[in-house]
Design an enzyme around this catalytic site. Sequence first.
Site, PDB file in Angstrom:
ATOM      1  N   SER A 139      -2.411   7.739  85.226  1.00 41.93           N
ATOM      2  CA  SER A 139      -2.752   9.117  85.589  1.00 41.93           C
ATOM      3  C   SER A 139      -3.546   9.735  84.453  1.00 41.93           C
ATOM      4  O   SER A 139      -3.317   9.420  83.273  1.00 41.93           O
ATOM      5  CB  SER A 139      -1.490   9.948  85.829  1.00 41.93           C
ATOM      6  OG  SER A 139      -1.794  11.326  85.939  1.00 41.93           O
ATOM      7  N   TYR A 152       6.708  12.818  83.240  1.00 42.52           N
ATOM      8  CA  TYR A 152       5.717  12.088  84.029  1.00 42.52           C
ATOM      9  C   TYR A 152       4.524  11.666  83.174  1.00 42.52           C
ATOM     10  O   TYR A 152       4.122  10.499  83.182  1.00 42.52           O
ATOM     11  CB  TYR A 152       5.249  12.963  85.190  1.00 42.52           C
ATOM     12  CG  TYR A 152       4.113  12.362  85.992  1.00 42.52           C
ATOM     13  CD1 TYR A 152       4.358  11.362  86.930  1.00 42.52           C
ATOM     14  CD2 TYR A 152       2.805  12.803  85.828  1.00 42.52           C
ATOM     15  CE1 TYR A 152       3.328  10.797  87.671  1.00 42.52           C
ATOM     16  CE2 TYR A 152       1.765  12.257  86.550  1.00 42.52           C
ATOM     17  CZ  TYR A 152       2.032  11.254  87.484  1.00 42.52           C
ATOM     18  OH  TYR A 152       1.002  10.706  88.205  1.00 42.52           O
TER      19      TYR A 152
END
Length: 249
Positions: A139, A152
């Site tokens: 990501s 995350y």
Amino acid sequence: MANKVALVTGGQAGIGAACAKRLARDGVAIGVLDLTADLCADTVAAIEAAGGEAIALGADISDRVQVKAAVAKLREKFGPITILVNNAGVTDFVPFEEITEARWEVVYKINVLGQIIVAQEVLGDMKAKGWGRIVNISSSSGQTGAVGMCTYSSSKGAVITLTRSMAQELGPLGITVNNIPPGSVMGTIMSEANRDKFQIPTEMLLQAIPVRRMGEPNDIANACAWLCHEDSGYVNGQTIGVNGGRVVS
């Protein structure tokens, strides 16, 4: 790419489904994996309707027993697995002060350990063939960090570093390992479910993206297909940002 077999995790929808369909267009037989095989039915149906081959598989990627069983089913159906798209993962929106050990363990177990487990379970096929392609989906928040997403973001940063280490270790075996950190991709399960939690309004975010549009799952799938191709054998250990220029290297 005909006669090759790929496993795509998180294949129910979004980026995983797009990668599975894109690879199938190149003649690759696809194992579409998500938490249950039923979740993958639409992706498999779309691949088959387009003339491709696919099978629906169910497993929690952080559970080695489940992954081993799914991999065995794919291998029995289509043969040795030499392409892996490690896409499955979970997101997390929690302020730093509210992070708990339990939530941290869940996120890292799926986002990091899960990718390791799946790769380990298909590695034997790649070693036997002397050829393999692994694409880990991370990501852009793993590159930049993100407010309220420490767990995350750090887990995706771990995936980026994991990719570099895997590439150095597996490259001599004929196996390349690269990662794609998507940025601002809409139309995924995560993005749609958490739309109201994003810190930056869409209008402002678009101004920070040089191409002035949000990403789509197919943008990631096209880059993934290139990294998996026979012709990309000299690309190894790389972070291929697909983010419209929001993050540049």
